[in-house]
Design an enzyme around this catalytic site. Structure first.
Site, short mmCIF file in Angstrom:
data_model
loop_
_atom_site.label_atom_id
_atom_site.label_comp_id
_atom_site.label_asym_id
_atom_site.label_seq_id
_atom_site.Cartn_x
_atom_site.Cartn_y
_atom_site.Cartn_z
N THR A 1 -18.65 -74.32 -53.83
CA THR A 1 -19.59 -75.42 -54.05
C THR A 1 -20.82 -74.86 -54.76
OG1 THR A 1 -20.68 -75.07 -51.91
CG2 THR A 1 -18.86 -76.66 -51.95
N HIS B 1 -19.69 -64.81 -57.44
CA HIS B 1 -20.45 -65.88 -56.80
C HIS B 1 -21.21 -66.57 -57.94
CE1 HIS B 1 -20.55 -63.49 -52.73
NE2 HIS B 1 -19.33 -63.72 -53.17
N THR B 2 -20.56 -67.56 -58.54
CA THR B 2 -21.07 -68.12 -59.80
C THR B 2 -22.42 -68.79 -59.65
OG1 THR B 2 -19.84 -70.18 -59.45
CG2 THR B 2 -18.74 -68.43 -60.71
N CYS B 3 -22.70 -69.33 -58.49
CA CYS B 3 -23.98 -70.02 -58.29
C CYS B 3 -25.16 -69.06 -58.47
CB CYS B 3 -24.06 -70.63 -56.90
SG CYS B 3 -22.85 -71.95 -56.66
N PHE B 4 -24.91 -67.79 -58.09
CA PHE B 4 -26.00 -66.81 -58.12
C PHE B 4 -25.80 -65.79 -59.24
CE2 PHE B 4 -25.28 -68.20 -53.71
CZ PHE B 4 -26.49 -68.84 -53.49
#
Length: 428
Positions: free
Chosen positions: A107, A392-395
């Site tokens: 997500t 962890h693509t969001c970060f």
């Protein structure tokens, strides 16, 4: 006002353009009236025009309780995305989006960036018949005149307008650009012969020839042209008059300019007026009220290219390296030296897949890595050496264990830089 004072004013601003643009980016606010500036694009540059245009969007809120939530099945990406976006009240889309793929744990912003990229590729896929790619530049699109074969095509254009506006509002580069004929209509501007060069090179060439032909030759009716256009619909040819009584009006040296103009208007305006109108309506749903035409008029086509597509330059490894930090690794560790050496030997496509795996960004902003929302990070993981890297693509985090050799690291990176692997990940 003193005679000529206004022109003197604009002349001074042109001479001070660089300083003015810096002031615009630093100090212009949403509450200010910018129309007087937007009407004189020669005193602005890309950064300042983009800044002023982006303030026509509502400010994204960070209230996670009010986000518009979407749960999408990858196998039904276009249909389910359509249901979530087109039926939503525009106010709920202004707050922000929360995106999750079914049966995946990931997500957050990284997944949202991936969704924007994938759904835009689906919308502009020629097989879906909504948009036509320009023959001379396959990145450029305009609405397909034959899209009416789908009874829901106009609703899909509303949906498309909303998605593109949302991608711009969220500053996600989606890898497509508009053709000039589409851009000009969204800006409410006239389309000339020179504007159709990319969209239909054959029609452009034919019209140029008609305008340049010897008057006596064209007056001899050797071409046999009248004020009609043949249009293919559902496999059959339909003859459409370009003006009342067009079948009986022969094209000659006196009326050929009118004929060419009417032909262009029918081909690129009349035949797609409804799709353009519905796309514009969807786009306007996301903007602040009443600013759709102003948004496009305030930009050059190249500005919108950079905002939608991003950088056309190959990914620069030195720029990538300069914007990457390390956790539990040091820049001098052999694994880090091996990593950048391997990336330096990758093909352009492999680098794109690695970047997408790492960040869910496939197209960099025009400023390069400096234009991303944050630095990138490489983390040392505690996984066994036989494990692949994770992200962890969001970060913007890439994680891998301290592989014991460059050969092993190269093999692991080779696996994740295959298109089907790098573009379907489930980390967060």
């Amino acid at each position: 006002m003193e005679k000529g004072a206004e022109e003197k004013f604009w002349t001074v601003l042109r001479l001070r353009k660089a300083s003015l643009c810096v002031l615009i980016v630093r100090y212009a606010k949403r509450t200010d009236d910018h129309q007087w500036l937007l009407q004189h694009k020669d005193v602005t540059d890309f950064d300042s025009r983009r800044h002023l245009a982006m303030m026509m969007f509502p400010e994204l809120k960070e209230d996670y309780e009010d986000l518009h939530e979407m749960l999408i099945d990858r196998s039904q990406l276009l249909a389910e995305s359509f249901e979530y976006i087109v039926h939503a009240e525009s106010d709920t889309l202004h707050v922000g989006l929360f995106m999750e793929f079914k049966n995946e744990e990931a997500t957050g912003p990284g997944v949202l960036r991936e969704w924007f990229f994938l759904v835009t590729q689906a919308i502009f896929d020629p097989q879906n018949a909504l948009f036509v790619a320009c023959p001379s530049d396959r990145r450029r699109f305009y609405p397909n005149p034959a899209s009416k074969v789908d009874p829901m095509h106009l609703d899909y254009f509303t949906f498309s307008g909303r998605v593109i506006a949302l991608a711009l509002m969220h500053k996600v580069q989606v890898g497509i650009v508009f053709d000039r004929v589409f851009f000009l209509q969204l800006a409410g501007m006239h389309i000339s012969l020179e504007d159709i060069r990319d969209a239909d090179p054959c029609l452009y060439s034919s019209c140029k020839q008609i305008l340049q032909m010897d008057p006596e030759f064209i007056d001899s009716d050797a071409l046999g042209l009248t004020f009609v256009r043949e249009v293919e619909e559902l496999g059959s040819i339909k003859v459409v008059e370009l003006c009342p009584g067009g079948k009986g009006i022969v094209v000659n040296s006196k009326n050929r300019e009118k004929y060419v103009n009417l032909l262009i208007q029918h081909h690129f305006v009349t035949s797609i007026s409804d799709p353009v109108s519905r796309f514009a309506r969807g786009f306007s749903d996301i903007l602040n009220p009443g600013e759709q035409k102003l948004f496009f008029r305030s930009l050059e086509l190249e500005d919108l290219d950079w905002m939608l597509y991003g950088s056309e330059s190959a990914i620069c490894v030195e720029d990538w390296k300069a914007h990457t930090e390390y956790s539990s690794y040091k820049e001098t560790d052999p694994q880090i030296s091996w990593f950048w050496e391997i990336v330096g030997r990758m093909s352009a496509d492999q680098r794109k897949v690695l970047l997408f795996f790492w960040t869910s960004v496939k197209y960099l902003p025009v400023e390069g890595f400096r234009g991303l929302a944050s630095q990138l990070y490489i983390y040392k993981s505690t996984e066994p050496h036989d494990h692949l890297p994770s992200s962890h693509t969001c970060f913007y985090r890439l994680c891998f264990p301290p592989y014991p050799s460059m050969a092993i690291m190269q093999d692991r990176l080779r696996v994740i830089t295959q298109e089907h692997v790098g573009c379907s990940f489930g980390t967060w």
